[in-house]
Design an enzyme around this catalytic site. Sequence first.
Site, mmCIF file in Angstrom:
data_model
loop_
_atom_site.group_PDB
_atom_site.id
_atom_site.type_symbol
_atom_site.label_atom_id
_atom_site.label_comp_id
_atom_site.label_asym_id
_atom_site.label_seq_id
_atom_site.Cartn_x
_atom_site.Cartn_y
_atom_site.Cartn_z
ATOM 1 N N GLU A 148 0.840 -1.203 0.000
ATOM 2 C CA GLU A 148 0.000 0.000 0.000
ATOM 3 C C GLU A 148 0.870 1.245 0.000
ATOM 4 O O GLU A 148 1.846 1.338 0.756
ATOM 5 C CB GLU A 148 -0.870 -0.040 1.267
ATOM 6 C CG GLU A 148 -2.244 0.484 1.073
ATOM 7 C CD GLU A 148 -3.094 -0.389 0.153
ATOM 8 O OE1 GLU A 148 -3.215 -0.034 -1.034
ATOM 9 O OE2 GLU A 148 -3.650 -1.383 0.624
ATOM 10 N N ASP A 182 2.951 2.275 -4.883
ATOM 11 C CA ASP A 182 2.905 2.322 -6.352
ATOM 12 C C ASP A 182 3.407 3.629 -6.945
ATOM 13 O O ASP A 182 3.750 3.677 -8.119
ATOM 14 C CB ASP A 182 1.524 1.937 -6.905
ATOM 15 C CG ASP A 182 0.420 2.903 -6.567
ATOM 16 O OD1 ASP A 182 0.586 3.738 -5.651
ATOM 17 O OD2 ASP A 182 -0.641 2.827 -7.222
ATOM 18 N N SER A 221 -26.118 7.393 -14.171
ATOM 19 C CA SER A 221 -25.664 6.368 -13.225
ATOM 20 C C SER A 221 -26.820 5.917 -12.358
ATOM 21 O O SER A 221 -27.467 6.728 -11.682
ATOM 22 C CB SER A 221 -24.550 6.913 -12.328
ATOM 23 O OG SER A 221 -24.366 6.001 -11.263
ATOM 24 N N ASP A 253 -4.545 0.769 -9.218
ATOM 25 C CA ASP A 253 -5.977 0.459 -9.334
ATOM 26 C C ASP A 253 -6.378 0.209 -10.784
ATOM 27 O O ASP A 253 -7.076 -0.749 -11.101
ATOM 28 C CB ASP A 253 -6.815 1.618 -8.782
ATOM 29 C CG ASP A 253 -6.449 1.956 -7.361
ATOM 30 O OD1 ASP A 253 -5.685 1.175 -6.750
ATOM 31 O OD2 ASP A 253 -6.895 2.994 -6.864
HETATM 32 C C1 GLA Z 1 -5.250 4.573 -4.059
HETATM 33 C C2 GLA Z 1 -4.496 4.943 -5.336
HETATM 34 C C3 GLA Z 1 -3.470 3.866 -5.696
HETATM 35 C C4 GLA Z 1 -2.586 3.510 -4.501
HETATM 36 C C5 GLA Z 1 -3.416 3.267 -3.258
HETATM 37 C C6 GLA Z 1 -2.577 3.104 -2.024
HETATM 38 O O1 GLA Z 1 -6.038 3.448 -4.267
HETATM 39 O O2 GLA Z 1 -5.390 5.116 -6.402
HETATM 40 O O3 GLA Z 1 -2.705 4.298 -6.794
HETATM 41 O O4 GLA Z 1 -1.610 4.486 -4.295
HETATM 42 O O5 GLA Z 1 -4.342 4.317 -3.010
HETATM 43 O O6 GLA Z 1 -1.823 1.949 -2.102
#
Ligand code: GLA
Length: 390
Positions: free
Chosen positions: A34, A37, A68, A175
């Site tokens: 976490e 990235d 939506s 993500d």
């Molecule tokens: C969010 C961001 C990701 C990542 C997470 C933490 O989801 O969109 O890119 O940095 O937080 O891990």
Amino acid sequence: MMYQRMKDIFEKVYGESEGVRVFFAPGRVNLIGEHTDYNGGHVFPCALTLGTYAAVRERDDGLIRMYSENVTGGLVVERESGDYKIYNRKLWSNYPYGVIWALDEQGKKLNCGYDIAYYGNIPGGAGLSSSASIEVLTAYMFNELCGFGLSLTDMALLCQYSENNYNRMNCGIMDQFASAMGRENMAIFLDTATLEYEYAPIELTDKVILIINSNVKHSLGSSKYNERRMESEAAFNSLKEELDIRTLGDLDEAEFDKYQHLIKDPVERKRAKHAVYENRRTINAYNALKRGDIEEFGRLMLESHMSLRDDYQVSCKEIDRIVELGMNCDGVYGIRITGGGFGGCCVSIVDEDKKDDIISYIGSEYRKSVGYDADFYTVLAGGGPAEVKG
Ligand code: GLA
């Protein structure tokens, strides 16, 4: 089933649904890794079978209309194509419009107008990437409809670009990548510095992935998130003055410990410590999963939580309470906050036969502590974006 459901929603909004096509893209849960990235580290998410669907049909003018089913009052947002002004920063439609804008920036113009109806079954604001799933869905759908020829990785990068530049959320690639590259029963071990990745089978036999939603919405998340990102970058810049590194992910724990004094600001030092240690934990967790060592995987999840709570400071008291309760339960191997933080969900690995007891214990104790309910979902790793046929 979902095809028919989407067709019905489309018909309700736009009158009739002759010739609609339906597309899907998943949300994701991050098992470990976490806030690594955007620090050149590894992440280990899997796509979910939950996600966002869209029913879409061409129009013979240039209008783009979006609806939506998840938004109360369900207004149709309508634009002339090429109008990318942001009228209201809070509108959900900024996510799909951002993707159309990013396509346009690359010279990929939509060939006509479209009527679109979206519906998602991921709880919003929970750290399960409902926004990335709308983005990837939109990119995938137009890639199919207009024949843009983008690869799944191109789409993930395009969606991240739109989120960074259109929605001003300075997210990393995890993500969008997890949504675009999802594969059934597999987690994705991704090196965010190189975008090299491997699939790892999630073979949990008698254990399951249980997600616990604190129901604390991470509404302040994006400004805090951007702040964390700046703090990590500042720490990296201090280290880079003396060390030959490209990202924090280049360091191991011992190197970090040796050179951490170069980071003068104690807060920035803590942020960098998390990024370095979390990256190593993620590599170790990937290896533990490959060996089938779920005990070790769980232990690393817990360590990840402590680090996110104390060094990266992206947890909150409600989430910490859930983790504390989880640690008291027999049959919980590991539990941690997942996603961007400041609310949202915990991810845990638990014995399937103890799951109901775990849910009832955490559920009732959490309610006593905070005065409202947590939600629980047992999830499966699902595939990436696809057209849904009738
Ligand atoms: C969010 C961001 C990701 C990542 C997470 C933490 O989801 O969109 O890119 O940095 O937080 O891990």
